[in-house]
Design a protein around this motif. Structure first.
Motif, PDB file in Angstrom:
ATOM      1  N   THR A  85     -64.880  28.782  -2.776  1.00 12.63           N
ATOM      2  CA  THR A  85     -63.591  28.686  -2.085  1.00 12.63           C
ATOM      3  C   THR A  85     -63.727  28.583  -0.572  1.00 12.63           C
ATOM      4  N   LEU A  86     -64.932  28.809  -0.051  1.00 12.93           N
ATOM      5  CA  LEU A  86     -65.121  28.768   1.402  1.00 12.93           C
ATOM      6  C   LEU A  86     -65.057  27.330   1.899  1.00 12.93           C
ATOM      7  N   ARG A  87     -64.339  27.121   2.994  1.00 11.59           N
ATOM      8  CA  ARG A  87     -64.187  25.763   3.535  1.00 11.59           C
ATOM      9  C   ARG A  87     -65.359  25.360   4.420  1.00 11.59           C
ATOM     10  N   GLU A  88     -66.052  26.346   4.963  1.00 18.32           N
ATOM     11  CA  GLU A  88     -67.122  26.087   5.918  1.00 18.32           C
ATOM     12  C   GLU A  88     -68.389  25.574   5.232  1.00 18.32           C
ATOM     13  N   ASN A  89     -69.193  24.846   6.010  1.00 19.62           N
ATOM     14  CA  ASN A  89     -70.593  24.606   5.682  1.00 19.62           C
ATOM     15  C   ASN A  89     -71.391  25.497   6.608  1.00 19.62           C
ATOM     16  N   PHE A  90     -72.632  25.815   6.226  1.00 17.31           N
ATOM     17  CA  PHE A  90     -73.373  26.842   6.935  1.00 17.31           C
ATOM     18  C   PHE A  90     -74.718  26.349   7.454  1.00 17.31           C
TER      19      PHE A  90
END
Length: 195
Positions: free
Chosen positions: A112-117
């Protein structure tokens, strides 16, 4: 590792030093915190994900580094007691503004996280009955790891972590370059996403 210049006036470091021998709840050793900070600084990582907050020792090291790179940390913990301890520790260390802590199952939250890391640190404990647990965990994270990003995992040399299947899986993938840093008996694997 890097030859980091230590600022003894840093209030976050002072907090970490003053609590150095008091961490319980499966937190990482102090020496491994130093390693995590150095890896983030060396790679100028800004978007950081941690899986398995515990009561926040490793997260504070990640946030300490993120403050220097202009980054932020998202961390996930499923145990409510450790989650609440971590929140208090973040505030007391003065890094709560750098951390977004989420309560729940990382396997459900990660998609569900929108970010890339740029940097992922996995310090979650899997049930030993679960077949290929670490691989399944990695599969949730890998699409969200930027090229050039680092996937790091704790407890790779002390018998608490993966039994080797994870590293065999990485070799099969072929697009990760991995080495192990053994600053403590636990060991940290560092896998760089090449493409």
């Amino acid at each position: 590792m890097m030859n980091t210049i230590i600022d003894i006036t840093d209030p976050v470091l002072q907090f970490l030093e003053s609590h150095r021998n008091t961490w319980t709840d499966y937190n990482i050793p102090f020496t491994d915190g130093v390693v995590l900070e150095e890896l983030i600084l060396k790679n100028n990582s800004k978007t950081i994900l941690e899986i398995g907050t515990s009561s926040g020792h490793s997260t504070i090291w990640l946030a300490k580094a993120a403050e220097k790179t202009g980054g932020k940390v998202i961390t996930i913990e499923m145990d409510i007691n450790r989650f609440e301890k971590a929140e208090r520790n973040f505030k007391n260390a003065g890094v709560d503004h750098l951390i977004d802590i989420k309560l729940g199952d990382a396997m459900e939250i990660i998609p569900t996280l929108r970010e890339n890391f740029d940097f992922i640190f996995s310090d979650a404990t899997w049930n030993t009955q679960q077949h290929d647990g670490y691989i399944n965990f990695f599969k949730k994270c890998e699409p969200k790891l930027n090229i050039g990003g680092l996937f790091t995992m704790h407890n790779v040399t002390d018998g608490y972590g993966d039994d080797g299947r994870f590293f065999d899986y990485l070799k099969l993938l072929g697009n990760f370059k991995t080495h192990i840093i053994k600053a403590s008996t636990a060991g940290i694997s560092v896998s760089e996403k090449l493409y």
